[in-house]
Design a protein around this motif. Structure first.
Motif, mmCIF file in Angstrom:
data_model
loop_
_atom_site.group_PDB
_atom_site.id
_atom_site.type_symbol
_atom_site.label_atom_id
_atom_site.label_comp_id
_atom_site.label_asym_id
_atom_site.label_seq_id
_atom_site.Cartn_x
_atom_site.Cartn_y
_atom_site.Cartn_z
ATOM 1 N N GLU A 160 0.846 -1.200 0.000
ATOM 2 C CA GLU A 160 0.000 0.000 0.000
ATOM 3 C C GLU A 160 0.879 1.247 0.000
ATOM 4 O O GLU A 160 1.836 1.339 0.756
ATOM 5 C CB GLU A 160 -0.930 -0.020 1.215
ATOM 6 N N ASN A 161 0.527 2.183 -0.830
ATOM 7 C CA ASN A 161 1.339 3.397 -0.980
ATOM 8 C C ASN A 161 0.934 4.512 -0.008
ATOM 9 O O ASN A 161 1.782 5.275 0.455
ATOM 10 C CB ASN A 161 1.214 3.904 -2.424
ATOM 11 N N ASP A 162 -0.346 4.589 0.303
ATOM 12 C CA ASP A 162 -0.840 5.623 1.215
ATOM 13 C C ASP A 162 -0.529 5.181 2.651
ATOM 14 O O ASP A 162 -1.103 4.206 3.143
ATOM 15 C CB ASP A 162 -2.349 5.796 0.999
ATOM 16 N N LEU A 163 0.341 5.913 3.325
ATOM 17 C CA LEU A 163 0.793 5.446 4.641
ATOM 18 C C LEU A 163 -0.314 5.502 5.701
ATOM 19 O O LEU A 163 -0.276 4.757 6.678
ATOM 20 C CB LEU A 163 2.018 6.255 5.098
ATOM 21 N N ARG A 164 -1.296 6.376 5.524
ATOM 22 C CA ARG A 164 -2.420 6.354 6.460
ATOM 23 C C ARG A 164 -3.284 5.113 6.215
ATOM 24 O O ARG A 164 -3.881 4.570 7.137
ATOM 25 C CB ARG A 164 -3.254 7.634 6.349
ATOM 26 N N LYS A 165 -3.325 4.670 4.972
ATOM 27 C CA LYS A 165 -4.065 3.440 4.682
ATOM 28 C C LYS A 165 -3.290 2.223 5.206
ATOM 29 O O LYS A 165 -3.887 1.238 5.642
ATOM 30 C CB LYS A 165 -4.296 3.315 3.168
ATOM 31 N N VAL A 166 -1.964 2.284 5.140
ATOM 32 C CA VAL A 166 -1.137 1.223 5.742
ATOM 33 C C VAL A 166 -1.497 1.096 7.222
ATOM 34 O O VAL A 166 -1.670 -0.012 7.750
ATOM 35 C CB VAL A 166 0.372 1.546 5.585
ATOM 36 N N LEU A 167 -1.633 2.241 7.886
ATOM 37 C CA LEU A 167 -1.978 2.211 9.308
ATOM 38 C C LEU A 167 -3.391 1.671 9.528
ATOM 39 O O LEU A 167 -3.668 1.042 10.552
ATOM 40 C CB LEU A 167 -1.844 3.612 9.912
ATOM 41 N N ALA A 168 -4.279 1.928 8.580
ATOM 42 C CA ALA A 168 -5.644 1.390 8.693
ATOM 43 C C ALA A 168 -5.609 -0.139 8.595
ATOM 44 O O ALA A 168 -6.308 -0.843 9.330
ATOM 45 C CB ALA A 168 -6.540 1.981 7.617
ATOM 46 N N TYR A 169 -4.792 -0.667 7.676
ATOM 47 C CA TYR A 169 -4.630 -2.130 7.606
ATOM 48 C C TYR A 169 -3.971 -2.650 8.881
ATOM 49 O O TYR A 169 -4.332 -3.705 9.408
ATOM 50 C CB TYR A 169 -3.794 -2.511 6.383
ATOM 51 N N SER A 170 -2.999 -1.902 9.370
ATOM 52 C CA SER A 170 -2.321 -2.299 10.597
ATOM 53 C C SER A 170 -3.305 -2.344 11.764
ATOM 54 O O SER A 170 -3.237 -3.235 12.627
ATOM 55 C CB SER A 170 -1.191 -1.297 10.877
ATOM 56 N N LEU A 171 -4.226 -1.382 11.770
ATOM 57 C CA LEU A 171 -5.257 -1.355 12.822
ATOM 58 C C LEU A 171 -6.079 -2.643 12.778
ATOM 59 O O LEU A 171 -6.346 -3.266 13.802
ATOM 60 C CB LEU A 171 -6.141 -0.133 12.594
ATOM 61 N N ASN A 172 -6.428 -3.036 11.563
ATOM 62 C CA ASN A 172 -7.203 -4.258 11.362
ATOM 63 C C ASN A 172 -6.448 -5.471 11.909
ATOM 64 O O ASN A 172 -7.002 -6.347 12.592
ATOM 65 C CB ASN A 172 -7.453 -4.448 9.860
ATOM 66 N N ASN A 173 -5.158 -5.503 11.615
ATOM 67 C CA ASN A 173 -4.298 -6.590 12.074
ATOM 68 C C ASN A 173 -4.234 -6.642 13.601
ATOM 69 O O ASN A 173 -4.333 -7.710 14.214
ATOM 70 C CB ASN A 173 -2.902 -6.386 11.443
#
Lengths: 570, 101
Positions: free
Chosen positions: A263-276
């Motif tokens: 994922e290129n959008d780092l805020r979206k990376v954090l959203a996936y990380s939140l899910n994890n």
């Protein structure tokens, strides 16, 4: 003084402050409310004693608005802390909508945590859904507007399922109490799905990655704290020990890792990380032992802090640079050194390095899984732990602050942002070292856990260093994927493309069907009209000159028929 | 009299100046070896200190080092070859919505 705040719901001052903020045009007053209300809520929290208060009779229901017990205690405290940090972080922003929505949203989440019955839970569930969407719409662009509508639709669906499930459950059990619900009844199943939507279960998760990165800088930070952790709380309250949660949670820990890598959008990376990270908590709730529930509660507590910190640091980058895309960032440690350090603290915490908060919380869940003898789930969680390090421990700080210097020479983040990040970072380190303070808040005090054993510290360092070494090797041999401007399809494709396409196709087909039906109807009516015209029009058959003899015969025949009917009817 | 334009590194934050060595080439080339040594040293601890775990296989010497290394590589390769190859699309795929900007 303490009696003044005795047994008042901490949700109350925050919601009232939010309502006032909605009508106050003065920015200074609103910012004062954003800081003062959580402090007031904190005073209320410190004066609470275990018990149920705020019982209201309304519309035939008995609403328990303040149930303060061992489970709601820890969740409510972290929500109050998060509300304060969020208020501090947003001090620089002059946006009445965000100020009001942020406070009402935080108060709604607190209200849900204190709910003693399903109807009260539903009311606050909806308050959080409706108030939080304004944090997305505050971005005031087309993408955020559309994402907000999608977000609202799925969260209203969650509320509808919760209410329907609660009504059925109450009909089945005769009780509206919000305690252990279980999956034995259809009502319980609907409530489970309602919680699952907010908790971002697999296939129900994509509202999170869709909406959170599109909110404002401050909005995303606020959003990251409440909705999902409120759902984790609801699961812990209603479905602790439910086996299916172990497998649902395990899947939640794995799949976001792969998406976050590219994922290129780092805020979206954090959203996936939140899910994890939610996955770890859900597994703990599924295991259901005292240690596991303690682990889930502790993890929720520290997760709100370090995830908020990471979102804050990326928000600061977005605020200063204008983008949070990894492909456009790099070398920012030269311009934003304090933000870099705070981000690194957040990364170390989420990666569970010793002396940081994640280390003392997540390990409880892994220990509970191992004690349960579930080796496959344990291996999954070990894999996911390395995955967390990849996306939140390395990717976020590395591509934003180090890696290729993109030449951005910007100012450091505003002072209020730095203060909020600093406080968050301080708590991450404090709880990692002085973990007893965190453990004192946990629901089950009889379950003893010692995180700083030689085996645990060395084992965790081995895992993390093995993973960091892998990163260095992959980078060295050019086998680490480059950051490029792109998006990745997720389950939102189903409703944004497939569903949208099906809806458009159906509309088109109905349009054609309507046109065809209209044509057929027109032809039919034209045919009938033509026939009628031929009969009744001035040039029709009935208008022709008919001989009077024929009419006399017809009149006589009709008279005969009438007479016969009259005769027999008597 | 014309002023010389500021060089890019003149704009570096004063606190960050002592850390500019983080960008040095020698660090980039040597970090992998340093990390390798650290990993070997940490893995070697297991041979001197028997591990006590709830699950037997986790007591194997070097288990966590290998788990960390393999998991990381699997996560990166999975993301690269599955997600990006099959699910990656152009940035304006969603009606020109480009995200944060």
């Amino acid at each position: 003084m303490s009696e003044l705040f005795a047994n008042i719901s901490p949700a109350l001052p925050i919601i009232i402050a939010g309502l006032i903020a909605a009508v106050v045009p003065n920015n200074t007053v609103r910012k004062g409310l954003a800081l003062f209300a959580p402090v007031l809520a904190g005073l209320c929290w410190f004066n609470l004693e275990i018990g149920t208060y705020g019982v209201i009779e309304f519309g035939g229901f008995t609403l328990e608005t303040l149930r303060y017990d061992e489970i709601s205690r820890i969740w409510s405290l972290i929500f109050i802390i998060a509300a304060f940090l969020n208020g501090l972080y947003g001090l620089h922003e002059k946006d009445r909508v965000t100020d009001a929505a942020g406070l009402i949203y935080a108060g709604g989440a607190l209200g849900a945590v204190f709910a003693g019955d399903l109807m009260t839970l539903f009311l606050f569930w909806e308050v959080t859904a409706i108030s939080s969407v304004f944090l997305i719409w505050s971005a005031r662009n087309r993408a955020a507007t559309k994402a907000g509508l999608r977000y609202l639709a799925i969260h209203v669906l969650s509320g509808v399922l919760l209410l329907t499930g609660a009504v059925i459950h109450a009909g089945e059990t005769g009780s509206w109490a919000f305690d252990n619900i279980g999956l034995d009844t259809p009502g319980g199943f609907l409530i489970f799905i309602a919680f699952g939507i907010k908790c971002a279960f697999p296939f129900l998760h994509n509202w999170l990655q869709d909406a959170y990165p599109k909110a404002t800088v401050v909005g995303t930070v606020i959003l990251s704290a409440f909705t999902t952790k409120m759902a984790v709380y609801a699961l812990a309250r209603g479905f602790a020990g439910e086996d299916s949660l172990i497998y649902i949670g395990a899947i939640m820990t794995i799949f976001p890792v792969f998406f976050a890598v590219v994922e290129n959008d780092l805020r979206k990376v954090l959203a996936y990380s939140l899910n994890n990270q939610l996955g770890f908590m859900v597994v703990g709730i599924g295991i259901g032992t005292e240690l596991a529930i303690n682990g889930a509660a502790a993890h929720a507590f520290v997760h709100i802090l370090y995830k908020g910190l990471l979102f804050m640091s990326m928000g600061a980058v977005l605020h200063r640079v204008g983008t949070a895309k990894a492909s456009e960032l790099g070398g920012l440690f030269k311009s934003m050194p304090a933000t870099t350090v705070f981000c690194l603290v957040g990364s170390a915490s989420i990666s569970a390095f010793p002396l940081f908060s994640g280390f003392v919380a997540k390990s409880m869940i892994l220990a509970a899984v191992a004690q349960d003898g579930n080796w496959l789930i344990w291996l999954v969680l070990v894999f996911a732990s390395a995955g967390v390090l990849e996306h939140s421990g390395i990717k976020i700080p590395f591509f934003a602050f180090f890696s290729h210097d993109r030449g951005h020479r910007v100012r450091e983040a505003p002072v209020n942002m730095l203060m909020a990040m600093g406080l968050g970072a301080l708590l991450c380190v404090y709880l990692g070292i002085n973990y007893g303070k965190l453990y004192d808040l946990l629901p089950y005090q009889n379950s003893i856990y010692e995180p700083y054993t030689f085996d645990h510290v060395v084992g965790q360092m081995q895992l993390l260093m093995g993973a960091i070494f892998a990163f260095a090797v992959l980078l060295r041999i050019g086998a680490y994927p480059e950051e490029k401007r792109s998006v990745n399809l997720d389950t939102d494709w189903v409703y944004r493309r497939l569903g949208d396409g099906l809806a458009r196709w159906t509309w088109l087909m109905l349009d054609r069907l309507s046109a065809s039906a209209g044509n057929a109807w027109g032809r039919l009516m034209s045919g009938i009209g033509g026939r009628l015209y031929q009969v009744f029009s001035p040039i029709g058959a009935l208008s022709r000159d008919i001989p009077s003899g024929v009419l006399a015969i017809w009149t006589s025949a009709l008279l005969a028929v009438v007479l016969i009917i009259a005769y027999f009817s008597t | 009299m014309s002023q010389k334009p500021a060089k890019k590194d003149d704009l570096v934050h004063p606190i960050a100046r002592p850390f500019l060595w983080l960008e040095s080439k020698w660090l980039a080339s040597s970090v992998v070896w340093v990390l390798g040594l650290v990993v070997v040293a940490l893995g070697a601890v297991d041979f001197f200190h028997p591990r006590h775990e709830y699950l037997d296989f986790a007591q194997t010497p070097g288990f966590y080092v290998l788990a960390g290394f393999i998991s990381f590589v699997a996560a990166v390769m999975g993301g690269w070859f599955v997600i990006r190859q099959f699910l990656g699309r152009a940035e304006n795929y969603w009606d020109g919505e480009a995200g944060d900007e």
